[in-house]
Motif scaffolding. Structure first.
Motif, PDB file in Angstrom:
ATOM      1  N   GLY A  13     101.278   7.809  14.333  1.00  0.00           N
ATOM      2  CA  GLY A  13     101.884   8.755  13.405  1.00  0.00           C
ATOM      3  C   GLY A  13     102.460   9.938  14.150  1.00  0.00           C
ATOM      4  O   GLY A  13     102.313  10.067  15.365  1.00  0.00           O
ATOM      5  N   GLN A  14     103.118  10.794  13.399  1.00  0.00           N
ATOM      6  CA  GLN A  14     103.732  11.980  13.982  1.00  0.00           C
ATOM      7  C   GLN A  14     102.680  12.839  14.681  1.00  0.00           C
ATOM      8  O   GLN A  14     101.546  12.957  14.209  1.00  0.00           O
ATOM      9  CB  GLN A  14     104.424  12.792  12.891  1.00  0.00           C
ATOM     10  CG  GLN A  14     105.216  13.961  13.431  1.00  0.00           C
ATOM     11  CD  GLN A  14     105.930  14.716  12.321  1.00  0.00           C
ATOM     12  OE1 GLN A  14     105.304  15.167  11.383  1.00  0.00           O
ATOM     13  NE2 GLN A  14     107.240  14.842  12.453  1.00  0.00           N
ATOM     14  N   ILE A  15     103.075  13.415  15.804  1.00  0.00           N
ATOM     15  CA  ILE A  15     102.230  14.371  16.517  1.00  0.00           C
ATOM     16  C   ILE A  15     103.025  15.662  16.613  1.00  0.00           C
ATOM     17  O   ILE A  15     104.067  15.706  17.262  1.00  0.00           O
ATOM     18  CB  ILE A  15     101.854  13.863  17.925  1.00  0.00           C
ATOM     19  CG1 ILE A  15     101.076  12.545  17.831  1.00  0.00           C
ATOM     20  CG2 ILE A  15     101.043  14.927  18.672  1.00  0.00           C
ATOM     21  CD1 ILE A  15     100.814  11.880  19.171  1.00  0.00           C
ATOM     22  N   SER A  16     102.540  16.680  15.919  1.00  0.00           N
ATOM     23  CA  SER A  16     103.211  17.976  15.941  1.00  0.00           C
ATOM     24  C   SER A  16     102.157  19.073  15.895  1.00  0.00           C
ATOM     25  O   SER A  16     101.490  19.240  14.872  1.00  0.00           O
ATOM     26  CB  SER A  16     104.156  18.130  14.744  1.00  0.00           C
ATOM     27  OG  SER A  16     104.711  19.428  14.759  1.00  0.00           O
ATOM     28  N   PRO A  17     101.987  19.819  16.977  1.00  0.00           N
ATOM     29  CA  PRO A  17     100.972  20.867  16.991  1.00  0.00           C
ATOM     30  C   PRO A  17     101.240  21.993  16.006  1.00  0.00           C
ATOM     31  O   PRO A  17     100.363  22.784  15.720  1.00  0.00           O
ATOM     32  CB  PRO A  17     100.970  21.367  18.426  1.00  0.00           C
ATOM     33  CG  PRO A  17     102.254  20.929  18.993  1.00  0.00           C
ATOM     34  CD  PRO A  17     102.673  19.699  18.249  1.00  0.00           C
ATOM     35  N   LYS A  18     102.446  22.047  15.460  1.00  0.00           N
ATOM     36  CA  LYS A  18     102.731  23.033  14.419  1.00  0.00           C
ATOM     37  C   LYS A  18     102.060  22.640  13.108  1.00  0.00           C
ATOM     38  O   LYS A  18     101.961  23.443  12.193  1.00  0.00           O
ATOM     39  CB  LYS A  18     104.235  23.176  14.220  1.00  0.00           C
ATOM     40  CG  LYS A  18     104.941  23.777  15.416  1.00  0.00           C
ATOM     41  CD  LYS A  18     106.433  23.868  15.169  1.00  0.00           C
ATOM     42  CE  LYS A  18     107.115  24.440  16.398  1.00  0.00           C
ATOM     43  NZ  LYS A  18     108.579  24.490  16.222  1.00  0.00           N
ATOM     44  N   PHE A  19     101.634  21.376  13.020  1.00  0.00           N
ATOM     45  CA  PHE A  19     100.995  20.839  11.826  1.00  0.00           C
ATOM     46  C   PHE A  19      99.722  20.110  12.259  1.00  0.00           C
ATOM     47  O   PHE A  19      99.771  18.931  12.593  1.00  0.00           O
ATOM     48  CB  PHE A  19     101.950  19.899  11.082  1.00  0.00           C
ATOM     49  CG  PHE A  19     103.156  20.612  10.554  1.00  0.00           C
ATOM     50  CD1 PHE A  19     103.171  21.102   9.267  1.00  0.00           C
ATOM     51  CD2 PHE A  19     104.264  20.820  11.359  1.00  0.00           C
ATOM     52  CE1 PHE A  19     104.275  21.776   8.775  1.00  0.00           C
ATOM     53  CE2 PHE A  19     105.381  21.492  10.887  1.00  0.00           C
ATOM     54  CZ  PHE A  19     105.381  21.983   9.591  1.00  0.00           C
ATOM     55  N   GLU A  20      98.607  20.829  12.238  1.00  0.00           N
ATOM     56  CA  GLU A  20      97.354  20.270  12.747  1.00  0.00           C
ATOM     57  C   GLU A  20      96.914  19.015  12.013  1.00  0.00           C
ATOM     58  O   GLU A  20      96.175  18.206  12.558  1.00  0.00           O
ATOM     59  CB  GLU A  20      96.254  21.329  12.750  1.00  0.00           C
ATOM     60  CG  GLU A  20      96.461  22.348  13.854  1.00  0.00           C
ATOM     61  CD  GLU A  20      95.261  23.256  14.071  1.00  0.00           C
ATOM     62  OE1 GLU A  20      94.117  22.790  13.925  1.00  0.00           O
ATOM     63  OE2 GLU A  20      95.488  24.424  14.396  1.00  0.00           O
TER      64      GLU A  20
END
Length: 161
Positions: A13-20
């Protein structure tokens, strides 16, 4: 464990540190399946120093990390994860609207090329363009509408009670 072999599940899945939440759902799956550690293991692509660093800095996707040394290994590493796994849980929610699910789509294509592997797909909106696209539909073995139902599928079809 079926047929005496411990199963391996890759958490895609998506990995985005802006969205924990793009990190937290993976931890949640592993925690919920803890009692089956002897039967199933998980590949969490976020469990490495690079992702821990960018999560702390909240900067993944910036020029600083996009061009960082070694980042070009990610597609090859993720391909090896697909090959190593028997099952995938794929979160098709796009938490960060500025970051397409390119890596997840590549992984789905690799699963499509390996039809003996099971892909459990989920998203908040199963009627979204992403979930209804024929390429995505062709790669996903079964659909559920949340992570708890994906865990249910794992518990009921891939481990011995």
């Amino acid at each position: 464990m079926l047929n005496g072999k411990k199963k391996v599940c890759y958490l895609v899945g998506q990995i985005s540190p802006k969205f924990e939440e793009s990190y937290n759902w993976r931890k949640y799956v592993i925690k919920q399946m803890k009692e089956y550690d002897d039967q199933i293991s998980f590949i969490n692509p976020c469990a490495n120093p690079f992702n821990k660093k960018v999560l702390d800095e909240k900067q993944y996707g910036t020029t600083k990390h996009y061009r960082s040394f070694g980042v070009d290994v990610i597609p090859h590493k993720d391909y090896s994860f697909v090959l190593e796994s028997d099952i995938a849980i794929v979160d098709l929610n796009q938490y960060d609207p500025n970051k397409p699910l390119l890596g997840s789509f590549f992984e789905l294509a690799w699963y499509f090329a390996n039809p003996q592997k099971t892909v459990i797909g989920y998203a908040d909106d199963l009627n979204s363009y992403i979930c209804q696209h024929p390429f995505v539909q062709g790669a996903v073995s079964t659909w559920v509408n949340d992570v708890d139902k994906a865990i249910y599928v794992l518990k009921n079809y891939f481990v011995n009670a």
